[in-house]
Motif scaffolding. Structure first.
Motif, PDB file in Angstrom:
ATOM      1  N   SER A   9      -6.079   5.018   0.377  1.00 15.75           N
ATOM      2  CA  SER A   9      -5.778   3.692   0.221  1.00 15.75           C
ATOM      3  C   SER A   9      -7.142   2.960  -0.469  1.00 15.75           C
ATOM      4  O   SER A   9      -8.093   3.254  -0.326  1.00 15.75           O
ATOM      5  CB  SER A   9      -5.497   2.859   1.372  1.00 15.75           C
ATOM      6  OG  SER A   9      -4.894   1.478   1.106  1.00 15.75           O
ATOM      7  N   SER A  10      -6.715   2.231  -1.840  1.00 16.45           N
ATOM      8  CA  SER A  10      -7.844   1.425  -2.350  1.00 16.45           C
ATOM      9  C   SER A  10      -8.144   0.393  -1.633  1.00 16.45           C
ATOM     10  O   SER A  10      -7.265  -0.571  -1.002  1.00 16.45           O
ATOM     11  CB  SER A  10      -7.299   1.237  -3.862  1.00 16.45           C
ATOM     12  OG  SER A  10      -6.754   1.926  -4.491  1.00 16.45           O
TER      13      SER A  10
ATOM     14  N   THR B  68       0.970  -1.164   0.078  1.00 16.96           N
ATOM     15  CA  THR B  68      -0.026  -0.031  -0.112  1.00 16.96           C
ATOM     16  C   THR B  68       0.841   1.348  -0.054  1.00 16.96           C
ATOM     17  O   THR B  68       1.836   1.207   0.555  1.00 16.96           O
ATOM     18  CB  THR B  68      -1.007  -0.066   1.297  1.00 16.96           C
ATOM     19  OG1 THR B  68      -1.878   1.125   1.228  1.00 16.96           O
ATOM     20  CG2 THR B  68      -0.236  -0.031   2.506  1.00 16.96           C
TER      21      THR B  68
ATOM     22  N   LYS C 270       0.894   2.129  -7.106  1.00 18.39           N
ATOM     23  CA  LYS C 270      -0.186   1.418  -7.908  1.00 18.39           C
ATOM     24  C   LYS C 270      -0.845   2.348  -8.826  1.00 18.39           C
ATOM     25  O   LYS C 270      -0.968   2.290  -9.826  1.00 18.39           O
ATOM     26  CB  LYS C 270      -0.489   0.059  -7.294  1.00 18.39           C
ATOM     27  CG  LYS C 270       0.215  -0.743  -6.618  1.00 18.39           C
ATOM     28  CD  LYS C 270      -0.676  -1.819  -6.055  1.00 18.39           C
ATOM     29  CE  LYS C 270      -1.482  -1.335  -4.945  1.00 18.39           C
ATOM     30  NZ  LYS C 270      -0.655  -0.723  -3.733  1.00 18.39           N
ATOM     31  N   SER C 271      -1.685   3.102  -7.943  1.00 19.77           N
ATOM     32  CA  SER C 271      -2.775   3.714  -8.502  1.00 19.77           C
ATOM     33  C   SER C 271      -1.898   4.958  -9.402  1.00 19.77           C
ATOM     34  O   SER C 271      -2.501   5.415 -10.469  1.00 19.77           O
ATOM     35  CB  SER C 271      -3.455   4.410  -7.613  1.00 19.77           C
ATOM     36  OG  SER C 271      -4.233   3.654  -6.744  1.00 19.77           O
ATOM     37  N   HIS C 272      -0.927   5.486  -8.821  1.00 22.36           N
ATOM     38  CA  HIS C 272      -0.338   6.652  -9.637  1.00 22.36           C
ATOM     39  C   HIS C 272      -0.017   6.025 -10.916  1.00 22.36           C
ATOM     40  O   HIS C 272       0.025   6.565 -12.128  1.00 22.36           O
ATOM     41  CB  HIS C 272       0.874   7.033  -8.722  1.00 22.36           C
ATOM     42  CG  HIS C 272       1.899   8.104  -9.547  1.00 22.36           C
ATOM     43  ND1 HIS C 272       1.412   9.338  -9.287  1.00 22.36           N
ATOM     44  CD2 HIS C 272       3.108   7.761 -10.156  1.00 22.36           C
ATOM     45  CE1 HIS C 272       2.306  10.126 -10.087  1.00 22.36           C
ATOM     46  NE2 HIS C 272       3.128   9.234 -10.610  1.00 22.36           N
TER      47      HIS C 272
ATOM     48  N   ASN D  91      -1.444   4.545   4.042  1.00 20.62           N
ATOM     49  CA  ASN D  91      -1.916   5.659   2.694  1.00 20.62           C
ATOM     50  C   ASN D  91      -3.275   6.233   3.040  1.00 20.62           C
ATOM     51  O   ASN D  91      -4.307   5.735   3.436  1.00 20.62           O
ATOM     52  CB  ASN D  91      -1.966   4.611   1.384  1.00 20.62           C
ATOM     53  CG  ASN D  91      -2.197   5.312   0.228  1.00 20.62           C
ATOM     54  OD1 ASN D  91      -2.005   6.767   0.238  1.00 20.62           O
ATOM     55  ND2 ASN D  91      -2.355   4.854  -0.887  1.00 20.62           N
TER      56      ASN D  91
HETATM   57  N1  LIG Z   1       6.116   7.667  -9.561  1.00 18.88           N
HETATM   58  C1  LIG Z   1       5.555   8.408  -8.767  1.00 18.88           C
HETATM   59  N2  LIG Z   1       5.826   9.799  -8.796  1.00 18.88           N
HETATM   60  C2  LIG Z   1       5.300  10.785  -8.059  1.00 18.88           C
HETATM   61  N3  LIG Z   1       4.411  10.294  -7.030  1.00 18.88           N
HETATM   62  C3  LIG Z   1       4.199   8.987  -6.830  1.00 18.88           C
HETATM   63  C4  LIG Z   1       4.768   8.002  -7.408  1.00 18.88           C
HETATM   64  N4  LIG Z   1       4.233   6.849  -7.319  1.00 18.88           N
HETATM   65  C5  LIG Z   1       3.542   7.187  -6.099  1.00 18.88           C
HETATM   66  N5  LIG Z   1       3.166   8.379  -5.722  1.00 18.88           N
HETATM   67  C6  LIG Z   1       2.632   9.068  -4.724  1.00 18.88           C
HETATM   68  O1  LIG Z   1       2.593   8.370  -3.610  1.00 18.88           O
HETATM   69  C7  LIG Z   1       1.178   8.329  -3.141  1.00 18.88           C
HETATM   70  C8  LIG Z   1       0.623   6.930  -2.840  1.00 18.88           C
HETATM   71  O2  LIG Z   1       0.507   6.533  -4.261  1.00 18.88           O
HETATM   72  P1  LIG Z   1      -0.816   5.549  -4.581  1.00 18.88           P
HETATM   73  O3  LIG Z   1      -2.144   6.029  -4.150  1.00 18.88           O
HETATM   74  O4  LIG Z   1      -0.536   5.327  -6.155  1.00 18.88           O
HETATM   75  O5  LIG Z   1      -0.382   4.240  -3.995  1.00 18.88           O
HETATM   76  P2  LIG Z   1      -1.023   2.908  -4.029  1.00 18.88           P
HETATM   77  O6  LIG Z   1      -0.082   1.835  -4.168  1.00 18.88           O
HETATM   78  O7  LIG Z   1      -2.236   2.814  -5.205  1.00 18.88           O
HETATM   79  O8  LIG Z   1      -1.803   2.612  -2.502  1.00 18.88           O
HETATM   80  P3  LIG Z   1      -2.922   1.864  -2.241  1.00 18.88           P
HETATM   81  O9  LIG Z   1      -2.702   0.328  -2.753  1.00 18.88           O
HETATM   82  O10 LIG Z   1      -3.227   2.002  -0.660  1.00 18.88           O
HETATM   83  O11 LIG Z   1      -4.119   2.358  -2.881  1.00 18.88           O
HETATM   84  C9  LIG Z   1       0.550   9.278  -3.889  1.00 18.88           C
HETATM   85  O12 LIG Z   1       0.357  10.497  -3.397  1.00 18.88           O
HETATM   86  C10 LIG Z   1       1.280   9.347  -5.112  1.00 18.88           C
HETATM   87  O13 LIG Z   1       0.946  10.594  -5.893  1.00 18.88           O
END
Ligand SMILES: Nc1ncnc2c1ncn2[C@@H]1O[C@H](COP(=O)(O)OP(=O)(O)OP(=O)(O)O)[C@@H](O)[C@H]1O
Length: 804
Positions: A403-404, A115, A119-121, A400
């Motif tokens: 978080s999804s 988390t 991933k979502s980014h 997070n």
């Molecule tokens: N490559 C990147 N460049 C800039 N910011 C990033 C990058 N990867 C992640 N972030 C930032 O980190 C934070 C968490 O990222 P994100 O929500 O995509 O995580 P996630 O893995 O989808 O989490 P979850 O599984 O809990 O949903 C966000 O603010 C996102 O913008």
């Protein structure tokens, strides 16, 4: 060095992307956390690295150093475009479009990671940067722009696409869907299933002017005014200037510490706000927010791939269908169909959908009953994506803030048919983009209640996914479906069911219309995201089961026992010791002492081994316990769901029965009322008849004395007859008919006797006697009034008859 090398994955290509440190931490943090992940250099210029090393941080020094191999590794400075090109999304899209003829090949693009690792980014982007999904859509729509049938102008497209869909889907035009979701004032009102939500407060995340004039905005869409008249009938938006300002202020302050790139598309902003609304036990479904959807006024346009297209089949027409669903607590829910209110509990719920083969798709499983939107343009597709994302479950956790809480699936079906005068039915393939929920450790995530349960379910499904990935890597290219344990949960079923070659040989007539060709297995791309400064244990676990290959080295600080074991022989150890002691001038140990020490050393080594084994066992047990607990939690929740379903069913059954009983009761009540009415009518009739008779009787009494009159008449007649008889007798005497006289006399006597009888009967039914009977008829409840009437009538008739 122990080495476990896996053969190349055949179902998925696995890439690793490292997340850059958050801006805030790099600026403010005094002691940045240790970076536990190192990327290995590559010899070739321009080539991307493929190996990383995971060095346990100081507190984990006893742990092994692990080395992992991936198809490619994208370091922190990699851009969205680098990842887009580097992971081969273009060939994936090309495969889906079926440039080489045929129906093409399904594509799957998924992200996996702890988390908050990005991933979502990566898959969905941020406010300023597009994700792989948007980029793939861009390429896709641009490539087929000359071969797309626009459903808004070509009306037959909708019907034919819907008819050829194998998944019992509800196909809808983008126009209609977007009007419904984004509250277009021209949309039909009151059609929302969320009709009974009272006093929904609209929470604007940003003032309209902020959105419309944002410097990053390259494409602007008009935002709709927040107008109560434009909302579904029974929903009242509460919007006062004061309330609005305070909401806006609180939202802005809430968002102020977010990185600049994470401002808003509606979905991302909602993701953030949700944190405060839905936590722990009181985590409601996201439905009410859907009233409030606002067309995003800023849609990121970067990175720009305006010059990119892929090959298509030039002799085919294309149509694009978009659907979205999520796997939440091991059940599939449509993200594009609004939740409907539960009859008994009045809360909004969505019906879980099935993943199964259908009559039209016997060779592969499909999610049935989804709502699918036909999109003619890229903009429509993006808005549908935005609408679906707002429905997805997210929550704030310790790990997070957004978080999804579910595994999100965005499915782009590319429908394709040969161009000809008599167009064939639609075939095609699908590109599925999956944003998996992140694994997390309850301790770090600081979750509780429902969010903890979700975490249990998420971790459980990710564990099954890990098993499948390991299996597919272990068995290499000869992957057989029955060897990959993908039927353990919905997530792995959805990801792997269509990964294997299949050909349907139809045996029944109904199957004969379906695709009886060999179907290519889907091509899968998995992007694993990792934060090199994040949680070491969780990251190491994810990498362990997702990497294509893994090497393990023994701990850097060896224990005493492992040192002993590491020596080639015990005697070698003792020979060294002996040499040292000898050179030190001390006494040489006797043979018996040496023997005792040898035995002791062996015993130590054996026990150390045993301890290590027990430790490993304990760890396994602990892991199993965690899994069981997660499983138990999910079972509990499932039970609660089932109980709720049963309650609902019983309730609706009871309602139905009550309705039937009510109808039956009403019918018998109405029949009874009819009977009573008739009865009353009859009584009234009898009464009125009786009253007529009374009147007649009294009139007769007053004006008419039939007995007396008749007597007089009869006496007069008698006298007349006597006179006639006398005359006749005299006549007879004059004419001397001696024999006839007795005859004449007898006839005259009979006539006289009849007359006398009539008179007697007349005197029997006198008015006084009849009157004496009338009160009896009027008495209620004294026998049947009908009988009385009949009696009365016959008596009257007798009289009349006799009178005649
Ligand atoms: N490559 C990147 N460049 C800039 N910011 C990033 C990058 N990867 C992640 N972030 C930032 O980190 C934070 C968490 O990222 P994100 O929500 O995509 O995580 P996630 O893995 O989808 O989490 P979850 O599984 O809990 O949903 C966000 O603010 C996102 O913008």
């Amino acid at each position: 060095m122990e080495q476990q090398t896996k053969s190349h994955a055949s179902l998925f290509e696995v890439y690793l992307r490292l997340r850059p440190p958050p801006l805030s931490s790099s600026q403010h943090s005094t002691t940045p956390p240790d970076r536990f992940l190192a990327v290995e250099d590559v010899d070739e210029e321009d080539a991307l690295p493929t190996h990383i090393t995971l060095n346990p941080p100081n507190e984990n020094r006893r742990r092994a150093v692990e080395k992992f191999a991936f198809t490619k590794v994208f370091e922190e400075d990699a851009t969205q475009l680098d990842v887009f090109h580097g992971t081969g999304v273009l060939p994936l899209v090309e495969g889906v479009l079926g440039a080489q003829g045929g129906n093409g090949r399904d594509g799957l693009l998924a992200t996996l990671g702890v988390t908050g690792s990005g991933k979502s980014h990566t898959i969905l982007g941020s406010r300023s940067q597009r994700g792989l999904t948007q980029l793939a859509l861009d390429v896709l729509f641009r490539s087929i722009s000359n071969n797309t049938l626009d459903p808004s102008t070509n009306t037959s497209v909708h019907a034919t696409v819907a008819a050829s869909d194998p998944s019992e889907a509800q196909v809808m035009s983008a126009q209609m869907f977007l009007d419904t979701m984004f509250g277009d004032p021209s949309a039909s009102r009151g059609s929302s299933s969320r009709a009974h939500t009272p006093m929904v407060k609209r929470t604007p995340l940003f003032a309209d002017h902020d959105l419309e004039h944002h410097p990053d905005s390259e494409v602007s869409y008009p935002s709709l005014p927040i107008d109560p008249a434009g909302s579904p009938k029974s929903i009242r938006f509460v919007r006062t200037p004061m309330a609005e300002n305070s909401i806006l202020a609180s939202t802005v302050s809430t968002l102020s510490h977010l990185p600049s790139y994470m401002q808003t598309t509606a979905a991302i902003a909602r993701k953030y706000v949700t944190k405060f609304d839905f936590k722990g036990d009181s985590y409601p479904p996201p439905t009410p927010r859907r009233h409030l959807l606002q067309r995003p006024s800023v849609i990121p346009q970067l990175p720009d791939i305006g010059n990119l297209t892929v090959d298509i089949d030039p002799n085919s027409d294309y149509a694009i269908l978009i659907s979205m669903y999520e796997v939440y607590n091991d059940r599939i829910f449509d993200l594009l169909t609004p939740a409907s209110p539960n009859k008994s509990t009045k809360d909004y719920r969505r019906r879980p959908l099935l993943f199964k083969p259908t009559e039209q798709s016997p060779d592969r499983k499909v999610v049935t009953g989804l709502r699918k939107i036909i999109c003619g343009t890229m903009r429509e597709a993006l808005l549908v994506l935005e609408a679906g994302l707002t429905e997805r479950r997210v929550a704030g956790t310790g790990s997070n803030s957004v978080s999804s809480r579910s595994h999100g699936f965005f499915c782009v079906e590319v429908k394709k048919r040969r161009r000809s005068r008599m167009p064939s039915s639609w075939g095609g393939s699908a590109l599925t983009v999956v944003d998996l929920a992140g694994s997390e450790r309850a301790r770090d995530a600081k979750t509780a209640g429902a969010t903890l349960q979700e975490a249990g379910k998420i971790n459980e499904s990710l564990m099954y996914l890990g098993q499948c990935l390991q299996m597919q890597s272990d068995i290499g290219n000869s992957v057989k479906p029955n060897l990959v344990p993908f039927r353990q949960c919905k997530l792995t079923e959805l990801l792997f069911s269509n990964s294997f070659p299949s050909s349907s040989i139809s045996s029944t007539a109904s199957h004969s219309q379906s695709q009886s060709h060999h179907r290519n297995p889907q091509k899968g791309i998995m992007i694993v995201t990792a934060d090199p400064l994040g949680d070491f244990n969780a990251t190491s676990q994810i990498l362990r089961y997702s990497a294509l290959a893994r090497e393990v080295t023994v701990p850097r600080i060896p224990s005493v026992s492992s040192t002993i074991i590491a020596q080639s022989t015990v005697s070698h150890y003792f020979s060294q010791t002996h040499t040292r002691t000898a050179s030190g001038g001390r006494t040489t140990p006797s043979d018996s002492e040496r023997e005792t020490m040898e035995i002791a050393a062996l015993e130590i080594a054996r026990m150390s081994e045993e301890i290590d084994g027990l430790r490993a066992e304990l760890k396994d047990e602990q892991d199993r316990r965690c899994e069981s607990e997660a499983h138990l939690e999910s079972m509990r929740e499932r039970m609660a769901d089932i109980e709720m379903d049963i309650r609902e069913e019983v309730f609706s059954e009871m309602e139905k029965q009550m309705e039937i009983e009510m109808r039956r009761w009403k019918a018998s009540f109405a029949a009874e009322a009819d009977r009573n009415g008739e009865h009353l009518d009859r009584k009234l009739e009898i009464l009125s008849k009786t009253m007529d008779l009374d009147v007649l009787g009294s009139e007769n009494k007053e004006n008419f004395h039939p007995g007396e009159t008749r007597n007089d008449d009869l006496e007069a007649e008698n006298e007349r007859l006597k006179r006639e008889v006398e005359l006749l007798r005299r006549e007879m005497q004059c004419k001397s008919p001696s024999k006839r006289i007795p005859l004449r006399e007898s006839k005259t006597n009979k006539a006289m006797t009849d007359l006398g009888g009539s008179m007697e009967r007349l005197s029997f039914s006198t008015s006084s006697e009849r009157n004496s009977r009338l009160p009896e008829l009027k008495m209620p409840g004294n026998g049947s009034p009908l009988k009385k009437v009949r009696k009365l009538a016959s008596k009257k008739w007798d009289v009349d008859e006799d009178d005649l």
